[in-house]
Design an enzyme around this catalytic site. Structure first.
Site, PDB file in Angstrom:
ATOM      1  N   SER A  44       0.786  -1.380   0.013  1.00 55.40           N
ATOM      2  CA  SER A  44      -0.044   0.142   0.217  1.00 55.40           C
ATOM      3  C   SER A  44       0.944   1.233  -0.078  1.00 55.40           C
ATOM      4  O   SER A  44       0.259   2.681  -0.239  1.00 55.40           O
ATOM      5  CB  SER A  44      -0.946   0.002   1.344  1.00 55.40           C
ATOM      6  OG  SER A  44      -1.533  -1.072   1.269  1.00 55.40           O
ATOM      7  N   CYS A 132     -12.703  -4.975  20.215  1.00 57.75           N
ATOM      8  CA  CYS A 132     -14.045  -4.320  19.919  1.00 57.75           C
ATOM      9  C   CYS A 132     -15.049  -4.657  20.747  1.00 57.75           C
ATOM     10  O   CYS A 132     -15.819  -3.720  21.324  1.00 57.75           O
ATOM     11  CB  CYS A 132     -14.442  -4.139  18.404  1.00 57.75           C
ATOM     12  SG  CYS A 132     -14.458  -5.936  17.650  1.00 57.75           S
ATOM     13  N   GLN A 159     -22.008  -9.572  15.813  1.00 58.39           N
ATOM     14  CA  GLN A 159     -21.094  -8.838  15.397  1.00 58.39           C
ATOM     15  C   GLN A 159     -20.933  -8.553  13.799  1.00 58.39           C
ATOM     16  O   GLN A 159     -21.135  -9.354  12.693  1.00 58.39           O
ATOM     17  CB  GLN A 159     -19.506  -9.262  15.785  1.00 58.39           C
ATOM     18  CG  GLN A 159     -19.499  -9.255  17.322  1.00 58.39           C
ATOM     19  CD  GLN A 159     -18.006  -9.847  17.781  1.00 58.39           C
ATOM     20  OE1 GLN A 159     -18.083 -10.536  18.734  1.00 58.39           O
ATOM     21  NE2 GLN A 159     -17.022  -9.542  17.042  1.00 58.39           N
ATOM     22  N   ARG A 245     -20.991 -13.727  14.139  1.00 54.55           N
ATOM     23  CA  ARG A 245     -21.060 -13.048  13.190  1.00 54.55           C
ATOM     24  C   ARG A 245     -22.383 -12.961  12.431  1.00 54.55           C
ATOM     25  O   ARG A 245     -22.880 -14.039  12.045  1.00 54.55           O
ATOM     26  CB  ARG A 245     -20.017 -13.503  12.008  1.00 54.55           C
ATOM     27  CG  ARG A 245     -19.550 -12.351  11.028  1.00 54.55           C
ATOM     28  CD  ARG A 245     -18.721 -11.231  11.556  1.00 54.55           C
ATOM     29  NE  ARG A 245     -17.625 -11.653  11.735  1.00 54.55           N
ATOM     30  CZ  ARG A 245     -16.707 -10.720  12.440  1.00 54.55           C
ATOM     31  NH1 ARG A 245     -16.933  -9.512  12.886  1.00 54.55           N
ATOM     32  NH2 ARG A 245     -15.118 -11.379  12.663  1.00 54.55           N
ATOM     33  N   HIS A 252     -21.745  -3.659  16.273  1.00 52.23           N
ATOM     34  CA  HIS A 252     -21.695  -4.840  17.036  1.00 52.23           C
ATOM     35  C   HIS A 252     -22.677  -4.689  18.149  1.00 52.23           C
ATOM     36  O   HIS A 252     -23.101  -3.740  18.709  1.00 52.23           O
ATOM     37  CB  HIS A 252     -20.286  -5.261  17.826  1.00 52.23           C
ATOM     38  CG  HIS A 252     -19.266  -5.700  16.958  1.00 52.23           C
ATOM     39  ND1 HIS A 252     -19.464  -5.784  15.801  1.00 52.23           N
ATOM     40  CD2 HIS A 252     -17.880  -5.653  17.234  1.00 52.23           C
ATOM     41  CE1 HIS A 252     -18.351  -6.322  15.085  1.00 52.23           C
ATOM     42  NE2 HIS A 252     -17.257  -6.096  16.246  1.00 52.23           N
ATOM     43  N   ASN A 325     -18.118  -0.669  15.705  1.00 53.84           N
ATOM     44  CA  ASN A 325     -17.143  -1.384  15.899  1.00 53.84           C
ATOM     45  C   ASN A 325     -15.710  -0.881  15.524  1.00 53.84           C
ATOM     46  O   ASN A 325     -14.767  -0.915  16.141  1.00 53.84           O
ATOM     47  CB  ASN A 325     -17.167  -2.839  15.548  1.00 53.84           C
ATOM     48  CG  ASN A 325     -17.472  -3.011  14.180  1.00 53.84           C
ATOM     49  OD1 ASN A 325     -18.711  -2.424  13.583  1.00 53.84           O
ATOM     50  ND2 ASN A 325     -16.858  -3.376  13.044  1.00 53.84           N
TER      51      ASN A 325
END
Length: 345
Positions: A44, A132, A159, A245, A252, A325
């Site tokens: 990056s 988180c 989440q 999830r 969340h 989150n």
């Protein structure tokens, strides 16, 4: 902030989802920055990110990246933190680490400013940002702990996919379109990218976040259990967690059962929560008002509602806790810590 001293600040993992939020918050909060250094992987490096009307070029992070840096906010994965944070500390940098690398290290304070801000001053160069899902839990339970004491916590999480990164968001959106078109979902990321079995997240709930351990719990669940005890400074609290999830992009949600040590009045509990720093009480069942992930997305606060006495245990409460989150669960908590450091210096 009105502090006059300016700081050289580095963001490690600047192009990631949390790194982008950190940079945005540093700008919006007008953090006293002299020079901002943006660091990332070689892949990056070279990217340009806007900050206060200027473009900052992202550099490849390395052991020599921290000369002259006062505060570094790490959010590039645990391996990167383990490799580079010690070099940063040697250079005199205070590191705020948003990974799991140092959270349970005995010499590293694990800090949620609304809960244990005093621990920041015990750092030896590194301050850890909790998981988180742990952050919003302890932020909401702290006022109850202080008033009544807590003996036991049972938490089930719902989440958002953003907790697994931007690729997981794209996977959920792609799968949703595929399923609606009558095609196969073809999962290839969730629940855990490095594991061979993948499951559909669109229109589904996956009861696995991170890898399983020998005790039957996942890493994510054990993070919540161990971090809650450390942040609260109380190993006697019994904590168990099930982390799931769900197909939500940001925010969340948590269903929490908490046993208190002393008798309580539900209205007093609501008042304590409403008055607590960083907490917003949204609790009006008659009007169907309660915290929603869609409302919490983009907000810095932690939202609490559905507060009610448990029917089987008069010393227990049930509640619903929601927070973004990527913000309070990650970037905002880290920037809050940085603001405290800046004020103290």
């Amino acid at each position: 902030m009105s502090n006059q001293k300016l700081f050289n600040v580095a963001v490690v993992g600047a192009t990631g989802a949390v790194g982008e939020q950190i940079i945005r918050l540093l700008e919006e909060r007008n953090f006293p920055i002299k020079e901002l250094k943006l660091l990332s992987s070689a892949r990056s490096a070279g990217a340009k990110i806007a900050f206060k009307g200027e473009e900052v070029t992202v550099q490849e992070a390395g052991p020599d990246s921290f000369a002259g840096v006062d505060i570094a906010l790490f959010s590039a994965g645990g391996d990167v933190s383990k490799a580079l944070a010690p070099h940063a500390v040697k250079a005199g940098t205070i590191c705020i680490d948003n990974t799991s690398a140092y959270r349970m290290d005995a010499d590293t304070p694990l800090v949620v400013p609304e809960v244990n801000i005093d621990k920041i001053n015990e750092h030896k160069g590194i301050i850890a940002n909790p998981n988180c899902s742990t952050i919003q839990l302890v932020a909401a339970l702290k006022p109850l702990y202080d008033r009544y004491g807590i003996s036991r916590i049972i938490v089930s999480t719902y989440q958002a996919v953003s907790g697994a990164g931007s690729k997981a968001i794209h996977e959920m959106l792609r799968q949703s379109q595929e399923v609606l078109a009558g095609n196969d979902a073809n999962p290839d990321i969730l629940p855990v990218g490095s594991l061979p079995v993948k499951h559909q997240i669109a229109f589904n709930a996956i009861p696995q976040i991170d890898k399983f351990l020998d005790n039957g719990f996942t890493n994510e669940e054990m993070k919540m259990i161990l971090e809650t005890k450390k942040i609260m400074g109380d190993e006697s609290i019994e904590v168990t967690a099930t982390c799931v999830r769900i197909p939500v992009v940001y925010g969340h949600s948590e269903s929490v059962y908490v046993e208190l040590k002393e008798d309580f009045d539900v209205e007093e509990v609501k008042t304590l929560l409403a008055d607590a720093p960083g907490i917003v009480l949204v609790d009006n069942p008659a009007e169907q008002q309660y915290p929603l992930a869609t409302d919490a997305a983009g907000k810095l606060e932690t939202f609490v509602g559905r507060v009610r006495r448990d029917l089987s245990n008069p010393k227990a409460l049930n509640m619903w806790i929601v927070s973004d989150n990527l913000l309070k669960g990650a970037a905002w908590n880290a920037v809050q810590i940085a603001e405290y450091i800046a004020i103290e210096q």
